[in-house]
Design a protein around this motif. Structure first.
Motif, short mmCIF file in Angstrom:
data_model
loop_
_atom_site.label_atom_id
_atom_site.label_comp_id
_atom_site.label_asym_id
_atom_site.label_seq_id
_atom_site.Cartn_x
_atom_site.Cartn_y
_atom_site.Cartn_z
N ALA A 438 -5.73 -8.60 -8.89
CA ALA A 438 -5.54 -9.75 -8.72
C ALA A 438 -5.76 -10.21 -6.91
N ALA A 439 -5.66 -9.01 -6.26
CA ALA A 439 -6.19 -9.36 -4.87
C ALA A 439 -7.69 -8.84 -4.91
N GLY A 440 -8.34 -8.58 -5.87
CA GLY A 440 -9.74 -8.51 -5.79
C GLY A 440 -10.43 -6.96 -5.69
N PHE A 441 -9.48 -5.87 -6.01
CA PHE A 441 -9.77 -4.54 -5.80
C PHE A 441 -9.70 -3.90 -7.10
N VAL A 442 -10.02 -2.57 -6.97
CA VAL A 442 -9.84 -1.71 -8.28
C VAL A 442 -9.48 -0.34 -7.63
N HIS A 443 -8.62 0.31 -8.53
CA HIS A 443 -8.01 1.53 -7.59
C HIS A 443 -8.95 2.94 -7.58
N ARG A 444 -9.54 3.02 -9.01
CA ARG A 444 -10.61 4.22 -8.93
C ARG A 444 -10.13 5.53 -9.10
N ASP A 445 -8.85 5.81 -9.11
CA ASP A 445 -8.27 7.11 -8.90
C ASP A 445 -6.94 7.22 -9.83
N LEU A 446 -7.01 6.64 -11.00
CA LEU A 446 -5.77 6.61 -12.05
C LEU A 446 -5.74 8.08 -12.76
N ARG A 447 -4.83 8.97 -11.96
CA ARG A 447 -4.48 10.26 -12.67
C ARG A 447 -2.94 10.35 -12.55
N TRP A 448 -2.28 11.29 -13.33
CA TRP A 448 -0.99 11.52 -13.26
C TRP A 448 -0.44 12.10 -11.90
N PRO A 449 -1.28 12.83 -10.98
CA PRO A 449 -0.95 13.31 -9.75
C PRO A 449 -0.78 12.07 -9.00
N ASN A 450 -1.19 10.73 -9.32
CA ASN A 450 -1.26 9.79 -8.36
C ASN A 450 -0.03 9.02 -9.00
N VAL A 451 0.93 9.39 -9.59
CA VAL A 451 2.21 8.69 -10.02
C VAL A 451 3.50 9.32 -9.46
N ALA A 452 4.21 8.51 -9.18
CA ALA A 452 5.53 8.92 -8.66
C ALA A 452 6.65 8.36 -9.39
N ALA A 453 7.91 9.10 -9.47
CA ALA A 453 8.83 8.30 -10.03
C ALA A 453 10.17 8.45 -9.16
N ALA A 454 11.05 7.40 -9.43
CA ALA A 454 12.42 7.17 -8.77
C ALA A 454 13.07 8.45 -9.30
N TYR A 455 14.26 8.52 -8.08
CA TYR A 455 15.22 9.64 -8.53
C TYR A 455 15.64 9.74 -9.91
N ASP A 456 15.93 8.74 -10.45
CA ASP A 456 16.49 8.59 -11.65
C ASP A 456 15.60 8.99 -12.88
N LYS A 457 14.41 8.82 -12.39
CA LYS A 457 13.34 9.37 -13.57
C LYS A 457 12.98 8.30 -14.50
N THR A 458 13.42 7.30 -14.22
CA THR A 458 13.24 6.05 -15.29
C THR A 458 12.40 5.15 -14.93
N ARG A 459 12.09 4.94 -13.58
CA ARG A 459 11.11 3.96 -13.20
C ARG A 459 9.97 4.79 -12.29
N TRP A 460 8.68 4.08 -12.43
CA TRP A 460 7.61 4.96 -12.15
C TRP A 460 6.81 4.03 -11.06
N PHE A 461 5.85 4.46 -10.27
CA PHE A 461 5.03 3.70 -9.40
C PHE A 461 3.89 4.35 -9.20
N LEU A 462 2.75 3.70 -8.81
CA LEU A 462 1.44 4.16 -8.45
C LEU A 462 1.39 4.59 -6.87
N LEU A 463 0.66 5.77 -6.71
CA LEU A 463 0.22 6.05 -5.38
C LEU A 463 -1.05 6.02 -5.09
N ASP A 464 -1.51 6.45 -3.90
CA ASP A 464 -2.81 6.74 -3.43
C ASP A 464 -3.69 5.78 -3.63
N LEU A 465 -3.61 4.64 -2.85
CA LEU A 465 -4.80 3.52 -2.76
C LEU A 465 -5.88 3.74 -2.11
N GLU A 466 -5.92 5.03 -1.41
CA GLU A 466 -6.88 5.25 -0.52
C GLU A 466 -8.33 5.35 -1.15
#
Length: 568
Positions: A438-466
């Motif tokens: 929506a901001a007009g960008f693409v991520h280009r590096d979708l891989r599991w190493p660029n994903v993290a999880a909250a401590y409860d291991k039920t909620r994920w989020f994307l990392l590494d926007l570089e």
């Protein structure tokens, strides 16, 4: 070093030592990082260095001689008797002072000369003349003749290392492999030698002066702070508190406190930092003088009890934690063209500081621009499902730095184990991609190493926007990521549908968990090449409406990295 002399060599040569002393010292210092650091320190006086070198030679000579008629063999069994029986759990905070000041169940081995020094003091009843490395180190600590003569922290560090750190390390090393922690000791060598500068607005280092970790180098079991003789002990304690102002189970699990100690001049005291909001260090021993042989014997007793405490703390940690106050370094490429990425999980606040250097080379490889990265972080600041910048990004001296939150467990510690876990991960990552697109960008590096999880291991989020770039200029970078395939690009461009295709490839890694009709249909949809997804106008936003994801829409708050979330 390419054969060039290290800084400590010239200092050793210049010291007023005999040729014999200098030659022997050279051999021992080659394997002693603490002595190298002391000699390379410009603030250390010549007298301090000579004293430290001669203490090193004395200890080495003592170690080479057999003990005279030892009464006890300081074997691993004796060391085990010292630290046993193992605690079922760490003592509660109100019980710690009594625990630490209660003598060990067995006598502490030491040398005959040390026993002579303390023979008229009641504490001698808790020691015995023995043989072995632990006895030598404890004896050396009690007999130490080093004094505080410098206004810097150098003398304090020498005293502290000899009377506390070295004793704890030796006890750990002397135990049988099945009983020892495998302690890893780290000292702050100064930000000028680090890949990551971490200072407060006033310019004070935010790194702990010292840390003890488990064998894997991840779990922080203890930390300490040093101050020179011009400071009071409460100044070192204030640093302990300031550098542990943030507490998260991602660092310490369910631990109720963090064991630590503080030293100023010749005074040292053990503390525990509680997990409550104040994090005010609580003293768990009396203050002791490292200049007094009876007090140094008392310190040896505290070291044994402190080690018992660390063993209990280690068992209380979960299998996966983040390495608090530690640099994680990854290098890409080969000299002279290589890029270094550094992550540091800060303890003054629950954030991770990221650095990429040299930025000019990374930008040439990836085609990214720091201005665009600042724009995408700003545009997604109120979005969920992806990491947020709380400072930066900025580039100084060809070094890119950004401070991020929330922190989370790496994917290796929170891999989806069933269909529900995979559904939640896909749901979160689509929220992230919807915001980026929506901001007009693409991520280009979708891989599991660029994903993290909250401590409860039920909620994920994307990392590494570089790797993000504006979608209208997302051509192939100079170094094509190895995760891309023939189905990734649309023509010669990386478009929003390319991110969706790469997400589909990630989810396929765990396809075996999916059995529901909705889940299988979703997986089949994202298995299509990017060109087909693009032609069918499939978007991250449209996928969020898929029945499998069960997204409640604009009021959704079921994924990781909610705005303002820290991970604490």
């Amino acid at each position: 070093m390419g054969g060039e002399p290290e800084p400590w060599w010239d200092r050793l040569i210049a010291l007023p030592l005999s040729d014999g002393e200098r030659g022997k010292a050279f051999v021992h210092i080659m394997s002693n990082d603490n002595m190298k650091a002391l000699l390379a320190n410009e603030n250390a006086t010549s007298e301090t260095c000579v004293s430290a070198v001669r203490e090193l030679l004395r200890l080495a000579a003592a170690a080479a001689q057999p003990s005279a008629s030892p009464q006890v063999d300081a074997s691993p069994d004796i060391c085990w008797a010292l630290v046993g029986p193992e605690l079922a759990a760490p003592p509660l905070l109100p019980e710690l002072h009594q625990f630490m000041t209660t003598p060990p169940v067995a006598k502490i081995p030491t040398t005959r000369s040390a026993m002579q020094l303390i023979r008229n003091h009641p504490i001698a009843a808790h020691f015995t003349v023995a043989d072995g490395r632990l006895a030598e180190i404890v004896g050396h600590s009690i007999c130490l003749t080093h004094t505080v003569g410098s206004p810097s922290e150098v003398d304090t560090v020498i005293l502290e290392h000899t009377t506390v750190v070295q004793v704890i390390q030796t006890l750990d090393n002397a135990l049988a492999s099945g009983h020892r922690i495998g302690l890893q000791v780290e000292r702050d060598k100064g930000d000028d030698t680090s890949l990551m500068t971490l200072v407060s607005p006033s310019g004070r280092s935010l790194r702990p002066d010292g840390v003890m970790r488990t064998l894997d180098g991840l779990r922080m079991l203890a930390k300490w702070e040093d101050k020179g003789p011009n400071h009071a002990i409460h100044d070192a304690v204030a640093d302990l508190q300031a550098k542990t102002a943030a507490w998260t189970p991602l660092y310490y699990g369910n631990a109720q406190y963090l064991p630590c100690f503080a030293a100023a001049g010749s005074i040292l005291q053990f503390y525990a930092i509680p997990r409550d909001l104040a994090h005010q260090p609580v003293p768990i021993t009396p203050c002791v003088s490292m200049m007094n042989p009876e007090h140094r014997a008392e310190l040896a007793m505290y070291c044994v009890k402190f080690y018992q405490l660390l063993k209990a703390q280690k068992e209380a940690y979960p299998a996966h934690v983040l390495p608090a106050a530690k640099d994680l370094v990854a290098v890409t490429g080969a000299a002279p063209e290589q890029v270094t990425r550094t992550l540091h999980f800060r303890t003054d606040r629950v954030v991770v500081q990221k650095r990429i250097q040299p930025w000019s080379l990374y930008a040439r490889w990836t085609g990214t621009e720091v201005g665009e990265l600042a724009a995408v972080y700003q545009a997604t600041a109120s979005a969920q499902g992806l990491v947020h910048a709380v400072a930066g990004p900025q580039v100084d001296d060809d070094k890119y730095t950004v401070v991020l939150q929330p922190v989370g467990l790496p994917h290796t510690a929170a891999t989806p184990r069933d269909e529900e876990g995979l559904r939640r991960a896909a749901h979160a990552l689509l929220h992230a991609l919807a915001a980026i697109h929506a901001a007009g960008f693409v991520h280009r590096d979708l891989r599991w190493p660029n994903v993290a999880a909250a401590y409860d291991k039920t909620r994920w989020f994307l990392l590494d926007l570089e790797m993000c770039v504006r979608v209208d200029r997302a051509c192939q970078p100079a170094r094509r990521p190895p995760s891309w395939t023939t189905g990734t690009l649309v023509g010669n461009s990386y478009v929003a549908a390319s991110d969706l295709y790469q997400l589909g490839r990630m989810l396929q890694d765990h396809r075996q968990h999916v059995s529901s009709a909705e889940g299988l249909q979703f997986m089949s949809l994202l298995a299509s090449p990017a060109q087909e997804l693009h032609d069918r106008a499939v978007t991250a936003q449209s996928l969020l409406a898929h029945a499998w994801l069960q997204c409640p829409g604009v009021h959704c708050a079921e994924v990781g990295a909610q705005p303002g979330e820290t991970g604490g």
